[in-house]
Design a protein around this motif. Sequence first.
Motif, PDB file in Angstrom:
ATOM      1  N   LYS A 249       0.833  -1.209   0.000  1.00  0.00           N
ATOM      2  CA  LYS A 249       0.000   0.000   0.000  1.00  0.00           C
ATOM      3  C   LYS A 249       0.868   1.259   0.000  1.00  0.00           C
ATOM      4  O   LYS A 249       0.513   2.266  -0.617  1.00  0.00           O
ATOM      5  CB  LYS A 249      -0.933  -0.010   1.198  1.00  0.00           C
ATOM      6  N   LYS A 250       2.008   1.191   0.696  1.00  0.00           N
ATOM      7  CA  LYS A 250       2.932   2.330   0.677  1.00  0.00           C
ATOM      8  C   LYS A 250       3.444   2.571  -0.739  1.00  0.00           C
ATOM      9  O   LYS A 250       3.523   3.705  -1.199  1.00  0.00           O
ATOM     10  CB  LYS A 250       4.113   2.076   1.624  1.00  0.00           C
ATOM     11  N   GLU A 251       3.798   1.475  -1.423  1.00  0.00           N
ATOM     12  CA  GLU A 251       4.288   1.616  -2.793  1.00  0.00           C
ATOM     13  C   GLU A 251       3.216   2.209  -3.699  1.00  0.00           C
ATOM     14  O   GLU A 251       3.498   3.095  -4.523  1.00  0.00           O
ATOM     15  CB  GLU A 251       4.737   0.261  -3.346  1.00  0.00           C
ATOM     16  N   GLN A 252       1.991   1.744  -3.567  1.00  0.00           N
ATOM     17  CA  GLN A 252       0.897   2.247  -4.399  1.00  0.00           C
ATOM     18  C   GLN A 252       0.667   3.735  -4.160  1.00  0.00           C
ATOM     19  O   GLN A 252       0.475   4.507  -5.102  1.00  0.00           O
ATOM     20  CB  GLN A 252      -0.381   1.451  -4.111  1.00  0.00           C
ATOM     21  N   TRP A 253       0.719   4.128  -2.889  1.00  0.00           N
ATOM     22  CA  TRP A 253       0.489   5.534  -2.554  1.00  0.00           C
ATOM     23  C   TRP A 253       1.617   6.404  -3.094  1.00  0.00           C
ATOM     24  O   TRP A 253       1.382   7.455  -3.691  1.00  0.00           O
ATOM     25  CB  TRP A 253       0.359   5.695  -1.044  1.00  0.00           C
ATOM     26  N   LEU A 254       2.853   5.948  -2.918  1.00  0.00           N
ATOM     27  CA  LEU A 254       4.012   6.697  -3.396  1.00  0.00           C
ATOM     28  C   LEU A 254       4.010   6.809  -4.920  1.00  0.00           C
ATOM     29  O   LEU A 254       4.339   7.854  -5.483  1.00  0.00           O
ATOM     30  CB  LEU A 254       5.305   6.022  -2.927  1.00  0.00           C
TER      31      LEU A 254
END
Length: 290
Positions: free
Chosen positions: A179-184
């Motif tokens: 989810k962090k990767e998707q948000w970034l």
Amino acid sequence: MVDFEWYRSFCEIYKHNSVSEAAKTRMMTQPAMSQHLASLEAKVGEALFIRSSRKIIPTERGKELYSQLAPLIESLEETTMSFHAASLPTITVIKIGAAHEFFSEKILPQLLKFNAYTISHFGTADQLLELLTEDTLDIIVTSKKIQTPGIEYLKLMDEEFVIVAPSHYEIPDLDDLKKKEQWLSALNWISYGLELPIIRRIWREHFKRRPIIRPIHIIPNLHMILKAIENGVGVSVIPTYIHKQSVNEAQSQIIFEELKVKNELFIAYKMKYKRLPQINEIVRLLTNHL
């Protein structure tokens, strides 16, 4: 009778765990280096290394011999270099190379203490190493340690890179790495280059794949990238020694601090100038104040 050159070759093989790498350092052919080792092992009467497909590992006898030889070899080489340096002409101008941003943050504050005139050159690690090899530069600060005959490297420091965003960005509380990767990935990114330097490193080290990002701006200057971040343009990856004041003054903020990477920085210089006072003084000032 043991040839002194066998000892020198043995010490280089020990340091590099490789006959081929040691041969490059000593500017010898690999067969000649292998012959030096074979001759020394024959004289000692036992193997000094265990050979494997990827590297060679010292035996207990090899470790013992290296611990005895290394200080003696270094002392002899230092003495030889000192005599050689005394016969060299004094360098009145030192040509120094570094990345523009590192020079501005770390070298510029020390210039007043340099006991030499300097000519500065800015460029990438590959460009600076090429100029050093060609004798266009005398000393460089580089993030790449490439074994090159006649050039010596000294570890200077670790530089740490983190993701930096405008101060007004609201950072979600995410525990899941995906989810962090998707948000970034959905953010507006500013990059130093089209190939996403350092950004690519963060993705590979933490997300285990290449980033799927198309930067909205390419700005090959970290200070300018930081200024763009402070102006709310987007996010990027910045070394901590550059953005520290910006974060302290709440002009920017770090996103997911655990998603960081490190680079080793080295001082590199021609070995023939190793004992020159001006080179030693610059090395001492940089290593003592970083």
